[in-house]
Every structure is written in C-alpha cells, then in structure tokens.
Design an enzyme around this catalytic site. Structure first.
Site, short mmCIF file in Angstrom:
data_model
loop_
_atom_site.label_atom_id
_atom_site.label_comp_id
_atom_site.label_asym_id
_atom_site.label_seq_id
_atom_site.Cartn_x
_atom_site.Cartn_y
_atom_site.Cartn_z
N GLU A 211 -6.52 -10.57 -0.71
CA GLU A 211 -7.22 -10.30 0.56
C GLU A 211 -8.73 -10.20 0.37
O GLU A 211 -9.40 -9.40 1.01
CB GLU A 211 -6.70 -9.00 1.19
CG GLU A 211 -5.20 -8.94 1.31
CD GLU A 211 -4.67 -7.72 2.08
OE1 GLU A 211 -5.48 -6.98 2.65
OE2 GLU A 211 -3.45 -7.54 2.10
N HIS B 217 -10.59 -6.07 -1.45
CA HIS B 217 -11.55 -5.77 -0.38
C HIS B 217 -12.69 -5.01 -1.06
O HIS B 217 -12.55 -3.85 -1.42
CB HIS B 217 -10.92 -4.87 0.69
CG HIS B 217 -9.87 -5.56 1.50
ND1 HIS B 217 -10.17 -6.57 2.38
CD2 HIS B 217 -8.53 -5.41 1.55
CE1 HIS B 217 -9.06 -7.01 2.95
NE2 HIS B 217 -8.04 -6.32 2.45
N ASP C 20 -12.54 -9.96 0.42
CA ASP C 20 -13.74 -10.07 1.26
C ASP C 20 -14.78 -9.10 0.71
O ASP C 20 -14.44 -8.17 -0.03
CB ASP C 20 -13.48 -9.88 2.77
CG ASP C 20 -12.69 -8.63 3.11
OD1 ASP C 20 -12.64 -7.70 2.28
OD2 ASP C 20 -12.12 -8.58 4.21
N ASN D 213 1.78 -5.18 -3.15
CA ASN D 213 0.39 -5.50 -2.80
C ASN D 213 -0.41 -4.23 -2.48
O ASN D 213 0.07 -3.37 -1.74
CB ASN D 213 0.44 -6.40 -1.55
CG ASN D 213 -0.90 -6.97 -1.14
OD1 ASN D 213 -1.61 -7.55 -1.97
ND2 ASN D 213 -1.26 -6.81 0.13
N GLU E 224 0.79 -1.24 0.00
CA GLU E 224 0.00 0.00 0.00
C GLU E 224 0.82 1.29 0.00
O GLU E 224 0.79 2.05 0.96
CB GLU E 224 -0.97 -0.03 1.20
CG GLU E 224 -1.90 -1.22 1.14
CD GLU E 224 -2.78 -1.37 2.38
OE1 GLU E 224 -2.88 -0.43 3.17
OE2 GLU E 224 -3.38 -2.45 2.53
#
Ligand code: 9MR
Length: 354
Positions: free
Chosen positions: A267, A237, A269, A201, A153
């Site tokens: 990741e 996400h 979700d 990432n 990030e």
C-alpha cells in the site's frame, strides 16, 4: 537538401521519448514484466469510466487491488446480501488488460458494515459469520483473485493484539488466545480456495520494531505448525520524510522470506506536507519523496522473495491521505492530479530498469 535534413532531424528529436511527459519510453509495467515482478495499485472501479484513470492504470500496472469494494463494508451490505458487482468490475478490468487481482481483505476491525459493527452477536454467531464470509467471497473470486489479505492489521504498535470485534469484543470464541483467531481465519481461507495465496497485511511493519517482530513471530509459529500462510504484506504508508523507520526494511524482509514466505509491498504512499491552499509546503519534498520510493523499491527488487510492489492509488487526484490528515498532507502518489508522472515515478522506473 540541408533544410530537409534539418527538418528530418527535428522530427527525430521530437519523437525521442523524453520520459518527462506523458509519452514515456517504457512503462513501469513493461519493466516489471521483464523482471517478473508484480507492480500494482489500489483502485476504485467507480473511476474506470474516467479515461486517463483507466489508461494510466492499464499502461503502468500489471496488478490491481480494490481499495475498498471487496472489504466487508463494500461487499456485504446486509447479513444475507453480498454485493459482488463492484469487485467484479475490478476483475473485469484486470481481465481486459491482462492484469492480476489481489484481494483485500477478509478480516479487519475497520470498514465493517453497521449491521455487523453495531450488531450484538455472540462469539458463536460471529465465528459462523466469518467462516461463511471467507468461504463465500473466496469461492466467488476463486481463479480470479490470486492472493488475499486474509487478515489485515491485527497488531498494535507494541506488538500486542489489537482489541476488535473478531478478537475479543466479543471475538469468535478465541479471545485472549493470541493469534488463534488469525490462525482460524487462515485455515478457513485455505479450505475455501486452496489455490489462492494467503497473506497477513499490516502497516508500520517496514523496519524492525515491536510490531514487525510480532508479525514475524506469528508467521514463524504458523510456518512451524503448518498453519496455511503464504506471505506477509508490508503496507509502506510512509508519513514522515525520513528513512529512520524504514532503514531496516531489508533485514525485516529477509527474515520473513527466510521462513519461505513471499513479501508484497502492498500500500505504498508517501504523504507530503501541504499549505492550507493545498500547495506543497516545499517543492524539494517531491525529490525526497522520490528517494523514499526508490529506497523501498530497491529493497524489494533486491530481495528474491519480494514478489509485488503496490501503491495505494496512483494519482494524487484520488488518495486517502488528504482526507485522513485533514488536508495537512497529500500528493503521496506516483502521478499528479493531472496524471503526469512525478519524480517518484521516474525513480521507480529507474529502479525497475536496472
Ligand atoms: O484508502 C482506504 C479508505 O478509502 C477507507 O476509507 C479506509 C477505511 O478505513 O481504508 C483505507 O485503506 C486502508 C487499507 O484498507 C488498509 N491499510 C490502511 C489503508 C489506509 O487507511
């Protein structure tokens, strides 16, 4: 005779896998293995002693990643002290269940221990600390962690570099030099463990947008100049139940893999709207959620360079979303609080079965 036949028939029917209960026809893991796809989840080793947690994880996934315990804040409680214990537990679980371990993460602006975040270090000191950290952690897990999120990030939504302790506040001596500090971290990482795959990432980089453009430009530049990078992690996400932001995922993945990079969905979700009571606002959201999982997984399996699909946790019992959204969203994962598979699980299994 007829009675006996009927009874046998009943037994047969009862034994038929339904795919709706906990006894499943084929796990995600079995299907992913056949496709040589990595299917993973972020984990907390403190939960391994909870039987359904460990059983579900080992049955359904062939890869794990520490949600927090390998971050600076978990692994380095003091400047002169590394705490490898919890990360080692993740590795031990993976070894026991023949799973791969993905490492997360070696450089991030968040989850840094107070001694670091609130310390007053010069750029020279920070540079030394970072090199030492990357080297020590990667050497400790060499041969055990096959891929690392070296840098996590670094970009803002507009594609500019995010101000951070590592970049410019005060930074490691490369402030205002764009992605030079990221490059430096990747070079240290390659030197520390030449066999590990090195990833950048980030979140909100699913579709084509200014941030994913910036990641792409950096990756392209690194590849052109021989900066050691092997892949890009797309976090996924997904906070809104609409496909607008992610509809160009395939195009984004394609341009990255065209550079010769791997892509991992790292990741995923999909948080759903909750009532104050914690109940779902709309039951139909479970199906909408399933379609979003289906979409992302389908893009991944159709792109040869997409080597891994990972979710950020796996049971709604443990997820960062309710805490982060103050209870407004949750139920973001593949299994419910009681470890029963949700529509999203079944959608994913269908994609992998194809
Ligand atoms: O899920 C993680 C949560 O438990 C931590 O408190 C948080 C620290 O900032 O990090 C969460 O994980 C993040 C991951 O490391 C990087 N991408 C975003 C994830 C969700 O915030």
């Amino acid at each position: 005779m007829l009675m006996r036949f009927r009874r046998l028939f009943l037994v047969f029917i009862l034994l038929l896998p339904t795919g709706t209960g906990n006894t499943l026809a084929q796990s995600l893991r079995e299907q992913a293995d056949k496709r040589k796809l990595l299917i993973g989840a972020a984990v907390n080793p403190g939960r391994f002693s909870e039987a359904p947690y460990a059983e579900t994880l080992a049955r359904e996934f062939n890869m794990v990643e520490a949600e927090n315990v390998m971050k600076w804040g978990g692994i380095r409680p003091a400047q002169d002290k590394f705490n490898f214990g919890p990360g080692d537990q993740v590795v031990a679980f993976a070894v026991a269940h023949k799973m791969k371990v993905r490492g997360h993460c070696l450089l991030w602006s968040e989850y840094n221990p107070a001694w670091l975040a609130k310390g007053s270090f010069t750029p020279e000191q920070l540079s030394k600390l970072l090199e030492e950290h990357i080297t020590t952690v990667m050497k400790h897990y060499s041969g055990k962690v096959f891929a690392w999120d070296v840098v996590n990030e670094s970009f803002l939504a507009n594609g500019k570099i995010e101000p951070s302790i590592w970049y410019d506040s005060p930074g490691i001596g490369l402030a205002e030099k764009g992605t030079a500090y990221v490059e430096q971290a990747f070079r240290w990482a390659r030197a520390a463990d030449p066999k590990a795959l090195l990833f950048y990432n980030d979140y909100d980089t699913e579709g084509l947008n200014p941030k994913s453009d910036a990641v792409y430009e950096m990756a392209k530049d690194f590849k052109k100049r021989g900066v050691p990078i092997d892949g890009v992690g797309i976090q996924a996400h997904i906070i809104d139940l609409d496909m607008a932001g992610i509809s160009s995922l395939a195009a984004n993945m394609k341009r990255l893999t065209a550079l010769g990079l791997q892509v991992h969905i790292t990741e995923m979700d999909v948080g759903l709207r909750l009532e104050k009571t914690g109940a779902l606002m709309d039951q139909a959201d479970l199906d909408r959620q399933a379609e979003i999982y289906r979409f992302v997984a389908t893009v991944c399996v159709q792109e040869p360079g997409c080597a891994a699909f990972m979710t950020w946790g796996f049971t709604d019992k443990y997820s960062w979303i309710p805490g982060y959204t103050k209870g407004a969203k949750g139920k973001a994962l593949l299994f419910d609080q009681a470890y029963a598979p949700k529509p999203a699980y079944r959608a994913l299994r269908e994609v992998l079965a194809r």
